[in-house]
Enzyme design. Structure first.
Site, PDB file in Angstrom:
ATOM      1  CG  ASP A 219      -0.249   0.121   2.547  1.00 42.75           C
ATOM      2  OD1 ASP A 219       0.841  -0.485   2.699  1.00 42.75           O
ATOM      3  OD2 ASP A 219      -0.775   0.804   3.451  1.00 42.75           O
TER       4      ASP A 219
ATOM      5  CD  GLU B 134       4.168   0.995   7.132  1.00 44.19           C
ATOM      6  OE1 GLU B 134       4.850   1.326   8.109  1.00 44.19           O
ATOM      7  OE2 GLU B 134       3.843   1.804   6.227  1.00 44.19           O
TER       8      GLU B 134
END
Ligand code: BES
Ligand code: MN
Ligand code: MN
Length: 468
Positions: A95, A160
């Site tokens: 991400d 994250e």
């Protein structure tokens, strides 16, 4: 599988050299997927990026799957066990942070573009490019040697950048999947161009959003100003009260659990070739600031801080508008160091906010995410193996540094897996992570991949029984 095979390192190196442009093409494909985890409009893109990573791993016969875990999915993969050799867990994230402000990008954030040896795109260095080095190195081993010299497990997550909220419970529920002898993560930086580093400490974080609510709607500031509390002014005062003129945070008990820097570590930081003038030039600032009594590296790596991350209220349009805004808000966060506890910080903050709220204002405090900081020991054969691989891959031995950023799950890895965590950053401090024009040096991408390929072999020489 048996541990010993004759490996021709030249074959590996040659494979890596001849496949460079293919690896770059693959990285660009991943960079084109706008996997912004914070923005729910991009949820399908986040998933698509996770699936892309799964397909990559499968393309050279690793056992890979996309796992549902409550939020954005998790990539899990593993190669066959190698008796007598360590099992290594690779962690990374697919991400990315939101690309705003868009108009400051020279080329669009999700159209990877190469300029002067750097690849520009959101996620180039954080963390798609760095993460992919550990995928491509495994591909090189499997396609030249036929197998890996160690067992690799991969956890590549999609949350994250929003605090890894669902990963902790996965780790607790799947101890077998995570069982390993060491963890390898490339999601940080080198110390400087040409000077690679091994990072042994990260700061933690505690992130909040604060809303101040005054009258039922915006008011004429002439008719009502002075007689009614102004949420924007109250917010400014409250945020200002958080830090004093010496850069000390004013929450009661904030420093109680802070692990002080030792003289030895201060000397070690001091010995690093950090050029303050060059750092100021890089950022285009005329002075640096921070907590009195500490150097810039100490302030950035080993001391807690408070930063306002976003601030809003009142009229933002052209010209002047005489308004007393009904509401004001801010996003702000503390960076924490060992052994501060984010939950204790939240408690103290709640009291601080309540005691600094003037009459006529309502407050709402949202606690987004928190993670403690971590410092890790350096006396393990795994660290030695990593240093040797870096020296071979980058042509220079690494220095040992701490970093100010946070990777929430590292603390969990370090404390619950009982395995050393190797933070091997391939990025540069001017890669513009979380900023416009994020980039990753193409040469560092290939050096990182080469180092990773060497690392698998260096780690294979360790007897996990003896160095557990
Ligand atoms: N890769 C960074 C953290 C990092 C940056 C480590 C530089 C070492 C050097 C990571 O993706 C990141 O940005 N983490 C967030 C965590 C937060 C969203 C919980 C951070 O530090 O702001
Ligand atoms: Mn990252
Ligand atoms: Mn990041």
């Amino acid at each position: 599988m048996k541990k010993n095979v004759t490996v021709n390192i030249d074959d590996l190196t040659q494979y890596l050299n001849t496949h460079q442009s293919e690896f770059e093409k693959d990285l660009c494909e991943l960079l084109r997927i706008p996997s912004v985890s914070a923005d729910s409009n991009h949820a399908a893109d986040v998933r698509r990026a996770g699936q892309w990573v799964v397909d990559q791993l499968k393309s050279f016969s690793l056992d890979a799957e996309l796992l549902e875990n409550g939020g954005h999915p998790l990539v899990y993969a593993e190669s066959p066990a190698v008796p007598g050799a360590p099992t290594v867990l690779v962690y990374g994230h697919y991400d990315v942070q939101p690309p705003d402000p868009l108009d400051e990008w020279i080329s669009p954030p999700f159209e990877p573009t190469e300029r002067d040896g750097d690849l520009f795109a959101r996620g180039a260095t954080d963390d798609k490019g760095q993460m992919l080095t550990h995928v491509k190195s495994a591909q090189a081993w499997i396609e030249t040697v036929g197998r890996l010299p160690i067992q690799l497990k991969y956890i590549i997550e999609g949350e994250e950048e929003v605090g890894s909220g669902h990963l902790e419970s996965f780790i607790a529920a799947q101890p077998k999947k995570l069982a390993c002898d060491c963890v390898v993560i490339s999601d940080s930086c080198q110390f400087a161009p040409g000077q690679p580093a091994i990072t042994y400490g990260l700061r933690g974080i505690a992130y909040y959003e604060l809303h101040l609510i005054g009258p039922k709607q915006d008011l004429h500031s002439g008719t009502f100003g002075g007689g009614v509390a102004n949420p924007a002014g109250a917010l400014a005062k409250m945020l200002a009260a958080l830090v004093d003129d010496q850069g000390r945070i004013q929450l009661p008990g904030f420093y109680d659990d802070v692990l002080p820097l030792t003289d030895a570590e201060r000397e070690q930081f001091q010995s690093l070739p950090f050029d303050e003038q060059a750092f100021m030039r890089q950022l285009d600032v005329e002075a640096l600031s921070g907590e009195t009594g500490y150097s810039t590296l100490e302030r950035r790596w080993a001391r807690p801080t408070c930063d306002v991350n976003g601030l809003w209220s009142g009229y933002q349009g052209e010209g002047a508008k005489t308004v007393l805004p009904a509401k004001a808000g801010a996003k702000f966060s503390f960076r924490l160091v060992p052994d501060q506890d984010p939950e204790k910080i939240t408690e103290s903050l709640r009291e601080f906010v309540a005691s600094h709220t003037p009459p006529g204002i309502q407050v709402e405090l949202i606690d987004y995410h928190g993670a403690p900081g971590v410092v890790m020991p350096l006396d393990s054969p795994y660290v030695k193996a990593a240093a040797a691989a870096i020296e071979k891959g980058f042509g220079r031995a690494p220095v040992f540094i701490r970093e100010g950023g946070s990777i929430p799950i590292v603390t969990t890895f370090a404390h619950t897996l009982g395995a050393p965590v190797l933070l091997l950053g391939w990025g540069q401090s001017d890669d513009n992570t979380h900023s416009p024009n994020e980039k990753f040096s193409v040469a560092d991408f290939h050096r990182g991949t080469r180092t990773s390929a060497f690392l698998w072999q260096a780690l294979a020489a360790i007897d996990p029984q003896k160095s557990g």
